[in-house]
Design a protein around this motif. Structure first.
Motif, mmCIF file in Angstrom:
data_model
loop_
_atom_site.group_PDB
_atom_site.id
_atom_site.type_symbol
_atom_site.label_atom_id
_atom_site.label_comp_id
_atom_site.label_asym_id
_atom_site.label_seq_id
_atom_site.Cartn_x
_atom_site.Cartn_y
_atom_site.Cartn_z
ATOM 1 N N VAL A 5 0.822 -1.201 0.000
ATOM 2 C CA VAL A 5 0.000 0.000 0.000
ATOM 3 C C VAL A 5 0.862 1.259 0.000
ATOM 4 N N TYR A 6 2.112 1.118 0.451
ATOM 5 C CA TYR A 6 3.002 2.280 0.499
ATOM 6 C C TYR A 6 3.802 2.464 -0.799
ATOM 7 N N LEU A 7 3.901 1.401 -1.569
ATOM 8 C CA LEU A 7 4.726 1.458 -2.780
ATOM 9 C C LEU A 7 4.261 2.516 -3.772
ATOM 10 N N PRO A 8 2.954 2.603 -4.089
ATOM 11 C CA PRO A 8 2.523 3.629 -5.057
ATOM 12 C C PRO A 8 2.762 5.057 -4.592
ATOM 13 N N LEU A 9 3.040 5.251 -3.294
ATOM 14 C CA LEU A 9 3.292 6.601 -2.809
ATOM 15 C C LEU A 9 4.652 7.121 -3.241
ATOM 16 N N VAL A 10 5.602 6.209 -3.489
ATOM 17 C CA VAL A 10 6.960 6.616 -3.852
ATOM 18 C C VAL A 10 7.324 6.272 -5.294
ATOM 19 N N LEU A 11 6.542 5.434 -5.947
ATOM 20 C CA LEU A 11 6.848 5.072 -7.334
ATOM 21 C C LEU A 11 6.895 6.267 -8.279
ATOM 22 N N SER A 47 -3.144 8.384 -4.591
ATOM 23 C CA SER A 47 -4.302 8.924 -3.869
ATOM 24 C C SER A 47 -5.196 7.800 -3.352
ATOM 25 N N ALA A 48 -5.356 6.745 -4.161
ATOM 26 C CA ALA A 48 -6.172 5.611 -3.725
ATOM 27 C C ALA A 48 -5.560 4.940 -2.503
ATOM 28 N N CYS A 49 -4.243 4.802 -2.484
ATOM 29 C CA CYS A 49 -3.584 4.176 -1.339
ATOM 30 C C CYS A 49 -3.676 5.072 -0.103
ATOM 31 N N LEU A 50 -3.548 6.369 -0.291
ATOM 32 C CA LEU A 50 -3.755 7.272 0.836
ATOM 33 C C LEU A 50 -5.186 7.173 1.352
ATOM 34 N N GLY A 51 -6.125 7.007 0.441
ATOM 35 C CA GLY A 51 -7.518 6.853 0.848
ATOM 36 C C GLY A 51 -7.730 5.592 1.678
ATOM 37 N N MET A 52 -7.073 4.492 1.287
ATOM 38 C CA MET A 52 -7.199 3.263 2.064
ATOM 39 C C MET A 52 -6.592 3.429 3.456
ATOM 40 N N LEU A 53 -5.439 4.101 3.519
ATOM 41 C CA LEU A 53 -4.826 4.349 4.820
ATOM 42 C C LEU A 53 -5.720 5.229 5.683
ATOM 43 N N ALA A 54 -6.296 6.268 5.063
ATOM 44 C CA ALA A 54 -7.169 7.175 5.818
ATOM 45 C C ALA A 54 -8.419 6.467 6.312
ATOM 46 N N ALA A 55 -8.928 5.521 5.519
ATOM 47 C CA ALA A 55 -10.168 4.831 5.891
ATOM 48 C C ALA A 55 -10.009 3.964 7.130
ATOM 49 N N THR A 56 -8.778 3.601 7.473
ATOM 50 C CA THR A 56 -8.585 2.778 8.671
ATOM 51 C C THR A 56 -8.910 3.543 9.952
ATOM 52 N N LEU A 57 -9.050 4.864 9.873
ATOM 53 C CA LEU A 57 -9.477 5.634 11.040
ATOM 54 C C LEU A 57 -10.884 5.245 11.481
ATOM 55 N N GLY A 84 -2.826 4.846 14.124
ATOM 56 C CA GLY A 84 -3.732 5.975 13.973
ATOM 57 C C GLY A 84 -3.057 7.221 13.442
ATOM 58 N N TRP A 85 -1.812 7.477 13.870
ATOM 59 C CA TRP A 85 -1.125 8.685 13.417
ATOM 60 C C TRP A 85 -0.862 8.638 11.917
ATOM 61 N N LEU A 86 -0.624 7.410 11.399
ATOM 62 C CA LEU A 86 -0.373 7.275 9.969
ATOM 63 C C LEU A 86 -1.653 7.510 9.165
ATOM 64 N N ALA A 87 -2.757 7.000 9.682
ATOM 65 C CA ALA A 87 -4.040 7.230 9.014
ATOM 66 C C ALA A 87 -4.394 8.712 9.027
ATOM 67 N N LEU A 88 -4.125 9.382 10.150
ATOM 68 C CA LEU A 88 -4.407 10.813 10.225
ATOM 69 C C LEU A 88 -3.526 11.592 9.257
ATOM 70 N N ALA A 89 -2.251 11.194 9.134
ATOM 71 C CA ALA A 89 -1.354 11.853 8.177
ATOM 72 C C ALA A 89 -1.880 11.692 6.758
ATOM 73 N N ALA A 90 -2.446 10.507 6.449
ATOM 74 C CA ALA A 90 -3.007 10.283 5.111
ATOM 75 C C ALA A 90 -4.185 11.216 4.856
ATOM 76 N N VAL A 91 -5.016 11.433 5.883
ATOM 77 C CA VAL A 91 -6.152 12.350 5.738
ATOM 78 C C VAL A 91 -5.670 13.762 5.440
ATOM 79 N N LEU A 92 -4.657 14.201 6.193
ATOM 80 C CA LEU A 92 -4.140 15.552 6.003
ATOM 81 C C LEU A 92 -3.507 15.719 4.623
ATOM 82 N N LEU A 93 -2.791 14.698 4.158
ATOM 83 C CA LEU A 93 -2.185 14.772 2.829
ATOM 84 C C LEU A 93 -3.250 14.851 1.748
ATOM 85 N N LEU A 94 -4.294 14.044 1.876
ATOM 86 C CA LEU A 94 -5.374 14.086 0.884
ATOM 87 C C LEU A 94 -6.030 15.464 0.854
#
Length: 301
Positions: A5-11, A47-57, A84-94
């Motif tokens: 899930v983190y790979l598409p963030l840096v590709l 963005s989709a991967c960030l959305g999945m991370l954010a949804a875990t909140l 939780g902090w990682l999911a919150l960071a994903a929300v803020l980035l989105l």
């Protein structure tokens, strides 16, 4: 969640060297569209991967917390989502990326409105009484057709043959819809800042594409190269401004070089397309795991 899930963030970082190589493509039109498509895919996947991370909140919702407690009583351990902090960071980035995208869209809409406000064209051409040597393919905007805008400063600088080069160049931009290609590349970079070099590379490629069309129309590559150089040298602000025909210093050199010595290799952004394909695959696998995670956390009816 698995590391995919983190790979598409840096590709998208792989698109940076790909974008630089793509500017030397023999077929600039195809390269511009391929690079833009790759950037859009990479941005969408990140963005989709960030959305999945954010949804875990959502595991903090009362219903899901009760479901976790009942599962613990039964001796079941639900799969742990991301911290939780990682999911919150994903929300803020989105949220930040959404603001960047809205700002980019507003900027382009405002620029088109200003250009259309310069006057009404006749037969698709508007001559503006500006001292700077400029020519712009004004894109369609809010029901108004696109047209070519040239300045009196440009007309005074060029002779009739050179003016014909400019008209052919700008008409190519309108005919091929280059404003859309440039806007999509900029949108991808707004969604993922790692793609920032891509719009500049796409701008060079669409300028080269319009140069090639102009060379075919006037039948003289040397004349087109001469016109590009003449406008760049004749306008002192061209080296500091990305507007008009795109006469920045490095862009001018690349364009003139490509006209006088056409690239022989079939350089296409294959690395960018491969990176985008890998991002799509990784996002798909991450989505499968996310669905399984969501099912495990789904309270029974």
């Amino acid at each position: 969640m698995i590391g995919l899930v983190y790979l598409p963030l840096v590709l998208p970082l792989l698109l940076v060297p790909a974008a630089r190589r793509a500017t030397a493509a023999r077929r600039p039109e195809a390269a511009a569209r391929a690079l833009t498509a790759a950037a859009l895919l990479a941005a969408a996947c990140s963005s989709a991967c960030l959305g999945m991370l954010a949804a875990t909140l959502l595991d903090d919702l009362p219903a899901l917390e009760r479901h976790e407690d009942r599962a613990a009583v039964l001796g079941r351990v639900l799969p742990e989502p991301v911290p939780g902090w990682l999911a919150l960071a994903a929300v803020l980035l989105l949220a930040w990326f959404a603001v960047r995208l809205a700002r980019e869209a507003w900027r382009r809409d405002r620029a088109a409105a200003v250009l259309h406000g310069a006057g009404r064209p006749r037969a698709g051409l508007l001559v503006a009484a500006w001292a700077q040597a400029r020519a712009v393919a004004v894109p369609p905007h809010r029901g108004r057709d696109g047209h070519i805008l040239v300045t009196t400063g440009l007309l005074e600088l060029l002779d009739a043959q050179e003016q014909a080069v400019v008209y052919a160049h700008e008409q190519a931009h309108l005919r091929r819809g280059h404003h859309r290609v440039a806007a999509l590349a900029a949108a991808a970079a707004a969604i993922n800042p790692l793609l920032r070099p891509v719009p500049a590379a796409v701008d060079v490629l669409i300028e080269r594409s319009a140069d090639e069309d102009a060379a075919r129309d006037v039948g003289d590559r040397i004349l087109v190269a001469h016109t590009i150089g003449k406008v760049a040298l004749g306008d002192e602000t061209a080296a500091r401004d990305d507007g008009g025909l795109g006469f920045t210093g490095s862009a001018t050199i690349r364009r003139v070089t490509a006209l006088l010595r056409p690239p022989s290799g079939r350089v296409l952004p294959l690395l960018a397309l491969a990176a985008a394909g890998l991002a799509v695959a990784a996002t798909g696998l991450a989505l499968v795991e996310f669905v399984e995670l969501a099912r495990a956390w789904m309270p029974p009816h």
